[in-house]
Design a protein around this motif. Structure first.
Motif, PDB file in Angstrom:
ATOM      1  N   UNK A  64      60.716  43.445  54.943  1.00  0.00           N
ATOM      2  CA  UNK A  64      60.882  44.371  56.062  1.00  0.00           C
ATOM      3  C   UNK A  64      59.940  44.059  57.221  1.00  0.00           C
ATOM      4  N   UNK A  65      60.312  44.616  58.376  1.00  0.00           N
ATOM      5  CA  UNK A  65      59.530  44.504  59.608  1.00  0.00           C
ATOM      6  C   UNK A  65      59.433  45.895  60.199  1.00  0.00           C
ATOM      7  N   UNK A  66      58.282  46.223  60.781  1.00  0.00           N
ATOM      8  CA  UNK A  66      58.088  47.554  61.365  1.00  0.00           C
ATOM      9  C   UNK A  66      57.148  47.453  62.566  1.00  0.00           C
ATOM     10  N   UNK A  67      57.442  48.220  63.598  1.00  0.00           N
ATOM     11  CA  UNK A  67      56.593  48.282  64.794  1.00  0.00           C
ATOM     12  C   UNK A  67      56.615  49.732  65.279  1.00  0.00           C
ATOM     13  N   UNK A  68      55.432  50.268  65.603  1.00  0.00           N
ATOM     14  CA  UNK A  68      55.331  51.628  66.124  1.00  0.00           C
ATOM     15  C   UNK A  68      54.688  51.573  67.498  1.00  0.00           C
ATOM     16  N   UNK A  69      55.326  52.238  68.478  1.00  0.00           N
ATOM     17  CA  UNK A  69      54.829  52.284  69.847  1.00  0.00           C
ATOM     18  C   UNK A  69      54.751  53.727  70.311  1.00  0.00           C
ATOM     19  N   UNK A  70      53.862  53.985  71.248  1.00  0.00           N
ATOM     20  CA  UNK A  70      53.824  55.282  71.914  1.00  0.00           C
ATOM     21  C   UNK A  70      54.189  55.067  73.374  1.00  0.00           C
ATOM     22  N   UNK A  71      54.959  55.995  73.909  1.00  0.00           N
ATOM     23  CA  UNK A  71      55.357  55.898  75.308  1.00  0.00           C
ATOM     24  C   UNK A  71      55.387  57.290  75.904  1.00  0.00           C
ATOM     25  N   UNK A  72      55.256  57.344  77.208  1.00  0.00           N
ATOM     26  CA  UNK A  72      55.401  58.629  77.892  1.00  0.00           C
ATOM     27  C   UNK A  72      56.007  58.368  79.259  1.00  0.00           C
ATOM     28  N   UNK A  73      56.569  59.392  79.806  1.00  0.00           N
ATOM     29  CA  UNK A  73      57.238  59.280  81.089  1.00  0.00           C
ATOM     30  C   UNK A  73      58.587  59.955  81.014  1.00  0.00           C
ATOM     31  N   UNK A  74      59.192  60.162  82.149  1.00  0.00           N
ATOM     32  CA  UNK A  74      60.459  60.887  82.194  1.00  0.00           C
ATOM     33  C   UNK A  74      61.580  60.103  81.517  1.00  0.00           C
ATOM     34  N   UNK A  75      61.645  58.792  81.762  1.00  0.00           N
ATOM     35  CA  UNK A  75      62.687  57.955  81.158  1.00  0.00           C
ATOM     36  C   UNK A  75      62.144  57.363  79.869  1.00  0.00           C
ATOM     37  N   UNK A  76      62.533  57.940  78.734  1.00  0.00           N
ATOM     38  CA  UNK A  76      62.114  57.425  77.437  1.00  0.00           C
ATOM     39  C   UNK A  76      63.334  56.813  76.767  1.00  0.00           C
ATOM     40  N   UNK A  77      63.077  55.957  75.811  1.00  0.00           N
ATOM     41  CA  UNK A  77      64.162  55.334  75.080  1.00  0.00           C
ATOM     42  C   UNK A  77      63.977  53.836  75.084  1.00  0.00           C
ATOM     43  N   UNK A  78      65.003  53.114  74.730  1.00  0.00           N
ATOM     44  CA  UNK A  78      64.930  51.667  74.664  1.00  0.00           C
ATOM     45  C   UNK A  78      66.016  51.144  73.765  1.00  0.00           C
ATOM     46  N   UNK A  79      65.754  49.990  73.136  1.00  0.00           N
ATOM     47  CA  UNK A  79      66.746  49.405  72.244  1.00  0.00           C
ATOM     48  C   UNK A  79      66.065  48.506  71.225  1.00  0.00           C
ATOM     49  N   UNK A  80      66.772  48.238  70.144  1.00  0.00           N
ATOM     50  CA  UNK A  80      66.342  47.318  69.106  1.00  0.00           C
ATOM     51  C   UNK A  80      67.553  46.464  68.761  1.00  0.00           C
ATOM     52  N   UNK A  81      67.434  45.165  68.957  1.00  0.00           N
ATOM     53  CA  UNK A  81      68.523  44.220  68.687  1.00  0.00           C
ATOM     54  C   UNK A  81      68.063  43.264  67.602  1.00  0.00           C
ATOM     55  N   UNK A  82      68.895  43.088  66.577  1.00  0.00           N
ATOM     56  CA  UNK A  82      68.594  42.109  65.540  1.00  0.00           C
ATOM     57  C   UNK A  82      69.713  41.076  65.490  1.00  0.00           C
ATOM     58  N   UNK A  83      69.322  39.819  65.288  1.00  0.00           N
ATOM     59  CA  UNK A  83      70.284  38.719  65.166  1.00  0.00           C
ATOM     60  C   UNK A  83      69.927  37.925  63.925  1.00  0.00           C
ATOM     61  N   UNK A  84      70.918  37.743  63.051  1.00  0.00           N
ATOM     62  CA  UNK A  84      70.679  37.008  61.821  1.00  0.00           C
ATOM     63  C   UNK A  84      70.855  35.517  62.053  1.00  0.00           C
ATOM     64  N   UNK A  85      70.168  34.724  61.250  1.00  0.00           N
ATOM     65  CA  UNK A  85      70.287  33.269  61.348  1.00  0.00           C
ATOM     66  C   UNK A  85      71.611  32.826  60.725  1.00  0.00           C
ATOM     67  N   UNK A  86      71.861  31.541  60.775  1.00  0.00           N
ATOM     68  CA  UNK A  86      73.084  30.987  60.196  1.00  0.00           C
ATOM     69  C   UNK A  86      73.175  31.135  58.695  1.00  0.00           C
ATOM     70  N   UNK A  87      72.035  31.446  58.044  1.00  0.00           N
ATOM     71  CA  UNK A  87      72.062  31.605  56.589  1.00  0.00           C
ATOM     72  C   UNK A  87      72.571  32.975  56.158  1.00  0.00           C
ATOM     73  N   UNK A  88      72.740  33.889  57.095  1.00  0.00           N
ATOM     74  CA  UNK A  88      73.354  35.187  56.808  1.00  0.00           C
ATOM     75  C   UNK A  88      72.433  36.181  56.153  1.00  0.00           C
ATOM     76  N   UNK A  89      73.014  36.938  55.238  1.00  0.00           N
ATOM     77  CA  UNK A  89      72.294  38.040  54.610  1.00  0.00           C
ATOM     78  C   UNK A  89      72.693  39.345  55.275  1.00  0.00           C
ATOM     79  N   UNK A  90      71.932  40.373  55.005  1.00  0.00           N
ATOM     80  CA  UNK A  90      72.176  41.695  55.585  1.00  0.00           C
ATOM     81  C   UNK A  90      70.861  42.252  56.102  1.00  0.00           C
TER      82      UNK A  90
END
Length: 119
Positions: A64-90
């Protein structure tokens, strides 16, 4: 009667301004996580804050991988994109904001991708 309406409108504006002011200064914790059996997973995560959007990328050899961030401001949010290698898996991405219900998505198979957004 007109004076009452003006006072009600002014009071509503003051309440709205106070609510927005609280929201702008409120700090939230954003936890990004990726779990699964995939190897060499490319991970890109971003978060909005007062300075705009901050984006970082990394490739992790195993989960597993984990990252924790703190943010503040009127516009909150973001995205998390994962891309698997050619070897696959889940792999499953998960984003939790202030311990609310997480946003999740799963990628499965060679070169598959998943995105967690809308938080």
């Amino acid at each position: 009667m007109l004076l009452v309406l003006v006072l009600l409108a002014a009071g509503g504006c003051v309440a709205l301004f106070a609510s927005v002011s609280r929201e702008v200064s409120k700090t939230v914790t954003v936890e990004y996580a990726v779990t699964g059996d995939a190897r060499d997973v490319s991970i890109t995560y971003s978060v909005w804050n007062d300075d705009g959007i901050s984006t970082k990328s990394e490739t992790v050899p195993s989960l597993p991988w984990r990252k924790t961030l703190e943010t503040k401001g009127f516009a909150k949010g973001g995205s998390l994109l994962i891309s698997l290698s050619g070897s696959g898996g889940t792999a499953t991405c998960s984003v939790t904001v202030d311990n609310d219900t997480p946003t999740t998505s799963t990628a499965s198979g060679p070169s598959a991708a998943a995105t967690c957004t809308g938080f």
